[in-house]
Scaffold this motif. Structure first.
Motif, PDB file in Angstrom:
ATOM      1  N   ALA A   1       0.819  -1.211   0.000  1.00 26.53           N
ATOM      2  CA  ALA A   1       0.000   0.000   0.000  1.00 26.53           C
ATOM      3  C   ALA A   1       0.855   1.264   0.000  1.00 26.53           C
ATOM      4  CB  ALA A   1      -0.941  -0.010   1.206  1.00 26.53           C
ATOM      5  N   SER A   2       2.009   1.194   0.631  1.00 27.96           N
ATOM      6  CA  SER A   2       2.907   2.347   0.686  1.00 27.96           C
ATOM      7  C   SER A   2       3.634   2.585  -0.630  1.00 27.96           C
ATOM      8  CB  SER A   2       3.927   2.158   1.812  1.00 27.96           C
ATOM      9  OG  SER A   2       4.725   1.007   1.556  1.00 27.96           O
ATOM     10  N   GLY A   3       3.522   1.637  -1.548  1.00 24.09           N
ATOM     11  CA  GLY A   3       4.239   1.738  -2.816  1.00 24.09           C
ATOM     12  C   GLY A   3       5.582   1.044  -2.810  1.00 24.09           C
ATOM     13  N   GLU A   4       6.029   0.595  -1.632  1.00 23.80           N
ATOM     14  CA  GLU A   4       7.317  -0.089  -1.532  1.00 23.80           C
ATOM     15  C   GLU A   4       7.221  -1.501  -2.118  1.00 23.80           C
ATOM     16  OE1 GLU A   4      10.225   1.009  -0.500  1.00 23.80           O
ATOM     17  OE2 GLU A   4       9.486   3.011   0.015  1.00 23.80           O
ATOM     18  N   ILE A   5       8.317  -1.940  -2.728  1.00 26.16           N
ATOM     19  CA  ILE A   5       8.375  -3.306  -3.267  1.00 26.16           C
ATOM     20  C   ILE A   5       8.692  -4.297  -2.158  1.00 26.16           C
ATOM     21  CG2 ILE A   5       9.565  -4.810  -4.906  1.00 26.16           C
ATOM     22  CD1 ILE A   5      10.036  -2.405  -6.651  1.00 26.16           C
ATOM     23  N   TRP A   6       9.476  -3.850  -1.165  1.00 25.06           N
ATOM     24  CA  TRP A   6       9.898  -4.734  -0.085  1.00 25.06           C
ATOM     25  C   TRP A   6       9.195  -4.333   1.206  1.00 25.06           C
ATOM     26  CZ3 TRP A   6      12.670  -8.240  -2.573  1.00 25.06           C
ATOM     27  CH2 TRP A   6      13.435  -7.844  -3.660  1.00 25.06           C
ATOM     28  N   SER A   7       8.917  -5.304   2.044  1.00 24.13           N
ATOM     29  CA  SER A   7       8.377  -5.038   3.381  1.00 24.13           C
ATOM     30  C   SER A   7       8.985  -6.037   4.351  1.00 24.13           C
ATOM     31  CB  SER A   7       6.849  -5.141   3.398  1.00 24.13           C
ATOM     32  OG  SER A   7       6.441  -6.478   3.187  1.00 24.13           O
ATOM     33  N   TRP A   8       8.998  -5.674   5.640  1.00 19.62           N
ATOM     34  CA  TRP A   8       9.612  -6.506   6.667  1.00 19.62           C
ATOM     35  C   TRP A   8       8.553  -7.019   7.646  1.00 19.62           C
ATOM     36  CZ3 TRP A   8      14.547  -7.959   6.196  1.00 19.62           C
ATOM     37  CH2 TRP A   8      15.380  -7.201   5.355  1.00 19.62           C
ATOM     38  N   THR A   9       8.700  -8.291   8.020  1.00 20.59           N
ATOM     39  CA  THR A   9       7.818  -8.918   9.005  1.00 20.59           C
ATOM     40  C   THR A   9       8.665  -9.508  10.123  1.00 20.59           C
ATOM     41  OG1 THR A   9       6.210  -9.504   7.293  1.00 20.59           O
ATOM     42  CG2 THR A   9       6.034 -10.658   9.398  1.00 20.59           C
ATOM     43  N   LYS A  10       8.335  -9.152  11.367  1.00 17.74           N
ATOM     44  CA  LYS A  10       9.052  -9.755  12.492  1.00 17.74           C
ATOM     45  C   LYS A  10       8.461 -11.137  12.757  1.00 17.74           C
ATOM     46  CE  LYS A  10      10.299  -7.326  16.120  1.00 17.74           C
ATOM     47  NZ  LYS A  10      10.305  -6.640  17.452  1.00 17.74           N
TER      48      LYS A  10
END
Length: 381
Positions: free
Chosen positions: A289-298
């Motif tokens: 949703a933010s437009g980022e290709i990568w996201s982090w999950t703890k």
């Protein structure tokens, strides 16, 4: 004329079963089995069998390579195998005037080794497969100027089916990458890369490669009038040779990049009053949703552990940290799924080890440029 009879007592095994059995054997055993018949010798050299054997070795028999620096022998190696047994690892079979300094990368059973030469910068390198006893000396690099600080990465791209060594040199003030050289195992030569980064970067010593993309932890100066640095990840696609910067989650002081479930991961450790907490972050790919290709999950946070811990890598889906417990370097393994914790004392040494993932393989180090060294086999059976 008498008719020949086939002995029905001799069992017949289909080639698929034979191949399935052979791929489960250690690489050193298969090297000895080359003399059984020409068919087996040719089989062990095919790309498909090498890939099948490597896949089984990575999944079923992965090892941890411990590299100690104790001030005596500069390359002091031990391996922890999948049965939790420690054995002494062989050294590169080199002439006396070549002194191996450290292993700078491990990928698919190949080790990239740095040779200690105070007269050459960057130090010479070699690519070595201990299982098949092949070593390939990498030609020297011809930089336009001397660099005292540089970072080395070693990885494999399945897209182009090639292994590459990447050397990124920092400027004299250690604030930005000034030059990049890339060595291809297929071409056997170095090439200076024309590159660009969106921000000023300084890379960490260790890199990790996931699905053909090499990653470093990097830092950039937040502003001109401050000494504060912002942690980022610098990625390098080994196929198209393009750099990219990736934001990180909020991390603790002791942090390392690794691989978890075939994805880039970060192990971050917070230590306070001799209690440590370990976090595991995993990077997910996709447009968000933010437009980022990568996201982090703890994925995991440990309970407080009563010791200073230093995150190293992930092995068999367990987080590996080192600690000095009762003056003995100890590997502490955290399982994010079962929440279990295991300890394994490696050995007494003046200094704790660096740890790399390692799996035996039949991967050759490259054509006519490879040098077959016949040396004493490892004492490990």
């Amino acid at each position: 004329m008498r008719e020949k009879r086939v002995n029905s007592d001799i069992p017949f095994l289909p080639q698929e079963i034979i191949r399935n059995v052979l791929k489960r054997l250690p690489a050193k055993t298969l090297i000895r089995f080359q003399c059984v018949c020409r068919e087996w010798r040719n089989l062990f050299r095919t790309k498909s069998f090498i890939a099948d054997h490597l896949g089984h070795s990575n999944n079923q028999n992965p090892g941890l390579l411990f590299q100690f620096f104790d001030g005596g022998d500069p390359l002091n190696l031990y391996c922890l195998d999948s049965e939790m047994q420690v054995w002494e690892f062989p050294k590169p079979p080199l002439h006396d005037y070549l002194k191996p300094d450290k292993i700078v990368g491990s990928c698919n059973g190949l080790l990239c080794v740095q040779i200690n030469d105070p007269h050459v910068s960057p130090h010479p390198l070699l690519v070595w497969n201990p299982s098949i006893r092949e070593v390939r000396l990498v030609p020297a690099i011809n930089f336009h100027q001397d660099y005292e600080d540089y970072n080395i990465g070693f990885g494999f791209s399945p897209i182009i089916n090639d292994y590459k060594i990447v050397i990124a040199c920092n400027s004299q003030c250690y604030t930005e990458i000034s030059a990049v050289q890339v060595y291809s195992l297929i071409s056997g030569s170095w090439r200076e890369l024309q590159f660009s980064l969106n921000c000023t970067e300084c890379l960490s010593d260790e890199s990790v490669t996931v699905n053909g993309i090499m990653f470093w932890l990097g830092s950039k100066r937040v502003g001109k009038d401050t000494d504060d640095d912002e942690v980022q990840i610098v990625s390098f696609d080994l196929a198209n040779e393009v750099f990219t910067s990736i934001a990180t989650p909020k991390l603790h002081l002791w942090t390392t990049l690794t691989v978890y479930e075939e994805k880039l991961a970060i192990v971050s450790c917070m230590t306070n009053s001799e209690l440590s907490v370990v976090d595991l972050w995993v990077m997910e790919e996709g447009v968000h949703a933010s437009g980022e290709i990568w996201s982090w999950t703890k994925r995991y946070t440990s309970n407080p552990y009563p010791c200073w811990l230093y995150p190293q890598t992930i092995w068999r889906n367990e987080i590996v940290c080192t600690a000095d417990i009762e003056n003995k370097p100890t590997a502490v393994l955290f399982n994010p799924t079962t929440k279990r914790i295991k300890k394994h004392v490696i050995m007494k040494c003046d200094c704790g080890p660096d740890i790399l993932n390692y799996a035996e393989s039949l991967v050759p180090v490259g054509g006519m440029k490879s040098l077959q060294i016949f040396c004493m086999a490892s004492t490990h059976s």
